[in-house]
Design a protein around this motif. Structure first.
Motif, PDB file in Angstrom:
ATOM      1  N   VAL A 172     -45.204  20.766   5.954  1.00  0.00           N
ATOM      2  CA  VAL A 172     -45.034  20.210   7.093  1.00  0.00           C
ATOM      3  C   VAL A 172     -45.218  18.590   7.090  1.00  0.00           C
ATOM      4  O   VAL A 172     -45.522  17.899   7.854  1.00  0.00           O
ATOM      5  N   LYS A 173     -44.920  18.006   5.877  1.00  0.00           N
ATOM      6  CA  LYS A 173     -45.525  16.459   5.526  1.00  0.00           C
ATOM      7  C   LYS A 173     -44.153  15.872   6.302  1.00  0.00           C
ATOM      8  O   LYS A 173     -42.970  16.473   6.594  1.00  0.00           O
ATOM      9  N   ILE A 174     -44.480  14.691   6.833  1.00  0.00           N
ATOM     10  CA  ILE A 174     -43.496  13.947   7.540  1.00  0.00           C
ATOM     11  C   ILE A 174     -43.174  12.591   6.595  1.00  0.00           C
ATOM     12  O   ILE A 174     -44.014  12.133   6.306  1.00  0.00           O
ATOM     13  N   ASN A 175     -41.757  12.443   6.682  1.00  0.00           N
ATOM     14  CA  ASN A 175     -41.336  11.149   5.842  1.00  0.00           C
ATOM     15  C   ASN A 175     -41.439   9.871   6.525  1.00  0.00           C
ATOM     16  O   ASN A 175     -41.013   9.848   7.765  1.00  0.00           O
ATOM     17  N   ARG A 176     -42.242   8.928   5.928  1.00  0.00           N
ATOM     18  CA  ARG A 176     -42.440   7.719   6.982  1.00  0.00           C
ATOM     19  C   ARG A 176     -42.227   6.447   5.947  1.00  0.00           C
ATOM     20  O   ARG A 176     -42.437   6.643   4.782  1.00  0.00           O
ATOM     21  N   PRO A 177     -41.540   5.496   6.565  1.00  0.00           N
ATOM     22  CA  PRO A 177     -41.321   4.337   5.884  1.00  0.00           C
ATOM     23  C   PRO A 177     -42.674   3.810   5.113  1.00  0.00           C
ATOM     24  O   PRO A 177     -43.776   3.681   5.614  1.00  0.00           O
ATOM     25  N   VAL A 178     -42.545   3.245   3.769  1.00  0.00           N
ATOM     26  CA  VAL A 178     -43.790   2.468   3.175  1.00  0.00           C
ATOM     27  C   VAL A 178     -43.673   1.128   3.975  1.00  0.00           C
ATOM     28  O   VAL A 178     -42.812   0.410   3.095  1.00  0.00           O
ATOM     29  N   ILE A 179     -44.936   0.632   4.389  1.00  0.00           N
ATOM     30  CA  ILE A 179     -44.938  -0.734   4.588  1.00  0.00           C
ATOM     31  C   ILE A 179     -45.430  -1.377   3.498  1.00  0.00           C
ATOM     32  O   ILE A 179     -45.248  -2.548   3.402  1.00  0.00           O
ATOM     33  N   ALA A 180     -46.446  -0.928   2.860  1.00  0.00           N
ATOM     34  CA  ALA A 180     -47.215  -1.775   1.580  1.00  0.00           C
ATOM     35  C   ALA A 180     -46.819  -0.792   0.423  1.00  0.00           C
ATOM     36  O   ALA A 180     -47.629   0.087   0.024  1.00  0.00           O
ATOM     37  N   LYS A 188     -45.426   1.659 -11.710  1.00  0.00           N
ATOM     38  CA  LYS A 188     -44.923   3.077 -10.917  1.00  0.00           C
ATOM     39  C   LYS A 188     -45.315   2.988  -9.493  1.00  0.00           C
ATOM     40  O   LYS A 188     -46.663   2.600  -9.246  1.00  0.00           O
ATOM     41  N   PRO A 189     -44.513   3.654  -8.598  1.00  0.00           N
ATOM     42  CA  PRO A 189     -45.037   3.711  -7.332  1.00  0.00           C
ATOM     43  C   PRO A 189     -46.223   4.675  -7.174  1.00  0.00           C
ATOM     44  O   PRO A 189     -46.454   5.503  -7.805  1.00  0.00           O
ATOM     45  N   LYS A 190     -47.252   4.237  -6.215  1.00  0.00           N
ATOM     46  CA  LYS A 190     -48.388   5.081  -5.894  1.00  0.00           C
ATOM     47  C   LYS A 190     -47.934   5.758  -4.668  1.00  0.00           C
ATOM     48  O   LYS A 190     -48.055   5.604  -3.486  1.00  0.00           O
ATOM     49  N   ASP A 191     -48.039   6.908  -4.722  1.00  0.00           N
ATOM     50  CA  ASP A 191     -47.781   7.933  -3.786  1.00  0.00           C
ATOM     51  C   ASP A 191     -46.601   7.506  -2.799  1.00  0.00           C
ATOM     52  O   ASP A 191     -46.539   7.836  -1.525  1.00  0.00           O
ATOM     53  N   TRP A 192     -45.544   7.039  -3.349  1.00  0.00           N
ATOM     54  CA  TRP A 192     -44.284   6.819  -2.588  1.00  0.00           C
ATOM     55  C   TRP A 192     -43.057   6.885  -3.591  1.00  0.00           C
ATOM     56  O   TRP A 192     -43.127   6.956  -4.733  1.00  0.00           O
ATOM     57  N   ARG A 193     -42.033   6.884  -2.945  1.00  0.00           N
ATOM     58  CA  ARG A 193     -40.734   7.205  -3.886  1.00  0.00           C
ATOM     59  C   ARG A 193     -39.715   6.294  -3.184  1.00  0.00           C
ATOM     60  O   ARG A 193     -39.524   5.911  -2.206  1.00  0.00           O
ATOM     61  N   GLN A 194     -38.862   5.612  -4.064  1.00  0.00           N
ATOM     62  CA  GLN A 194     -37.537   4.794  -3.915  1.00  0.00           C
ATOM     63  C   GLN A 194     -36.416   5.934  -3.581  1.00  0.00           C
ATOM     64  O   GLN A 194     -36.134   6.599  -4.454  1.00  0.00           O
ATOM     65  N   ARG A 201     -42.849   7.578   2.129  1.00  0.00           N
ATOM     66  CA  ARG A 201     -44.089   8.396   1.628  1.00  0.00           C
ATOM     67  C   ARG A 201     -44.174   9.818   2.329  1.00  0.00           C
ATOM     68  O   ARG A 201     -43.919   9.658   3.868  1.00  0.00           O
ATOM     69  N   ALA A 202     -44.392  10.994   1.830  1.00  0.00           N
ATOM     70  CA  ALA A 202     -44.555  12.036   2.703  1.00  0.00           C
ATOM     71  C   ALA A 202     -45.811  12.178   3.175  1.00  0.00           C
ATOM     72  O   ALA A 202     -46.957  12.218   2.294  1.00  0.00           O
ATOM     73  N   THR A 203     -46.287  11.903   4.331  1.00  0.00           N
ATOM     74  CA  THR A 203     -47.636  11.993   4.843  1.00  0.00           C
ATOM     75  C   THR A 203     -48.174  13.252   5.601  1.00  0.00           C
ATOM     76  O   THR A 203     -47.131  14.095   5.944  1.00  0.00           O
ATOM     77  N   TYR A 204     -49.349  13.305   5.765  1.00  0.00           N
ATOM     78  CA  TYR A 204     -49.911  14.327   6.372  1.00  0.00           C
ATOM     79  C   TYR A 204     -49.538  14.290   7.797  1.00  0.00           C
ATOM     80  O   TYR A 204     -49.638  13.462   8.585  1.00  0.00           O
ATOM     81  N   PRO A 205     -49.449  15.587   8.407  1.00  0.00           N
ATOM     82  CA  PRO A 205     -49.135  15.602   9.866  1.00  0.00           C
ATOM     83  C   PRO A 205     -50.230  15.436  10.771  1.00  0.00           C
ATOM     84  O   PRO A 205     -51.450  15.909  10.429  1.00  0.00           O
ATOM     85  N   GLN A 304     -38.155  14.385   8.981  1.00  0.00           N
ATOM     86  CA  GLN A 304     -37.797  12.989   8.912  1.00  0.00           C
ATOM     87  C   GLN A 304     -38.190  12.594  10.393  1.00  0.00           C
ATOM     88  O   GLN A 304     -38.283  13.188  11.462  1.00  0.00           O
ATOM     89  N   GLN A 305     -38.427  11.335  10.417  1.00  0.00           N
ATOM     90  CA  GLN A 305     -38.775  10.759  11.752  1.00  0.00           C
ATOM     91  C   GLN A 305     -37.719  10.647  12.750  1.00  0.00           C
ATOM     92  O   GLN A 305     -36.307  10.746  11.932  1.00  0.00           O
TER      93      GLN A 305
END
Length: 322
Positions: A172-180, A188-194, A201-205, A304-305
């Protein structure tokens, strides 16, 4: 049938469909208690106060209940009348007290309420379950108020039978835009994807849900039920707390969003609904789910948001994630 505008996708029932669906709706069981095999993946047309007593003990992984809130509300052929909060609490206890017998030891229970009824729901849940959390979701629908704050939130009380319960947070993670967009020493990306749509980034709900869209006329899941819950909302709860192949109970099913989402996510269901026309709409939605497993706002296994458009490939248009 009502005459709809061309772009109106609200689900309705023809007279021919009524007869077809009536054959598959179960009446209130006659037996003192029925077997699980007889009620699995079934819509039962009856009063929850009677039907719950006849369901088998210890068989359900999840209970989702969206009872009438403590307001005057008409539900097709029936009406709920607002009452003093103490009386509403007593009304809740009459059916909530029947739920523990039906649940597995690691089961979860979710019960909905608005600001008027939420206190009563909490008080009764404390008597019979272990209250784990209160989810508040943004109900962004309807006009504003000129003499009060616009009412645009509802609560869902998350309870369990014990402290040993099933909860799959990764589903149940939610997709959020990566600000940093941090990277490691190799770039390589740290815990995010292009993606084609940007960096995510898939974040905890959390227990605040702002990504829910209430069904309306242009959405294919919409019906004429006045308090229909969105498929996306049920998907979060079912994925988190009902294991694959498990069974969810809904005692106030309405047009059975619970059943539809359970079917789409390869879970089982038992739904109880008093109004026969709502049962028919539930059967039609289940029929439509045979060919369409999509859930708006749930793409590639991630939520998704709201109001985002996700591109699945360079060639395909974006998916509207209301």
């Amino acid at each position: 049938m009502k005459q709809r505008a061309v772009r109106n996708r609200t689900i309705s029932i023809t007279p021919q469909e009524q007869a077809k669906f009536d054959k598959h709706i179960l009446p209130t069981p006659d037996a003192a208690q029925v077997r699980m095999n007889n009620i699995r993946d079934k819509i039962i047309c009856g009063d929850a106060f009677e039907v719950l007593d006849k369901l088998p003990a210890g068989g359900f992984d999840l209970v989702f209940a969206d009872p009438p809130y403590n307001i005057d509300k008409k539900f097709n052929s029936s009406r709920f009348t607002k009452r003093p909060l103490e009386e509403y609490e007593q009304w809740l206890e009459q059916w909530i007290s029947k739920i523990p017998r039906l649940c597995k030891k690691n089961a979860s229970i979710y019960i909905c309420g608005d600001w008027r009824s939420s206190t009563a729901v909490h008080r009764v849940c404390e008597k019979y379950f272990r209250v784990q959390n209160r989810i508040t979701f943004e109900r962004e629908k309807g006009r504003g108020s000129t003499a009060n704050w616009k009412n645009c939130s509802e609560d869902i009380w998350f309870c369990t039978i014990s402290n040993d319960y099933y909860f799959d947070v990764n589903s149940v993670k939610i997709n959020r835009p990566v600000i940093a967009p941090y990277t490691d020493s190799a770039g390589k990306p740290k815990d995010w994807r292009q993606t084609h749509s940007g960096r995510f980034r898939a974040t905890y709900p959390s227990n605040i849900w702002t990504d829910i869209t209430m069904p309306f006329w242009s959405m294919p899941e919409n019906t004429d039920h006045p308090t229909q819950k969105p498929e996306k909302l049920l998907a979060k709860i079912i994925l988190a707390c009902c294991p694959h192949g498990g069974i969810v109970l809904d005692p106030f099913a309405g047009v059975a969003t619970t059943a539809v989402v359970a079917k789409k996510l390869d879970r089982h269901f038992t739904c109880i609904e008093l109004d026969r026309q709502y049962c028919r709409l539930a059967m039609k939605r289940l029929e439509l789910a045979e060919d369409d497993k999509s859930i708006q706002g749930y793409v590639n296994g991630v939520f998704q948001q709201r109001n985002s458009r996700i591109k699945t490939s360079l060639q395909t248009p974006g998916i509207d994630c209301r």
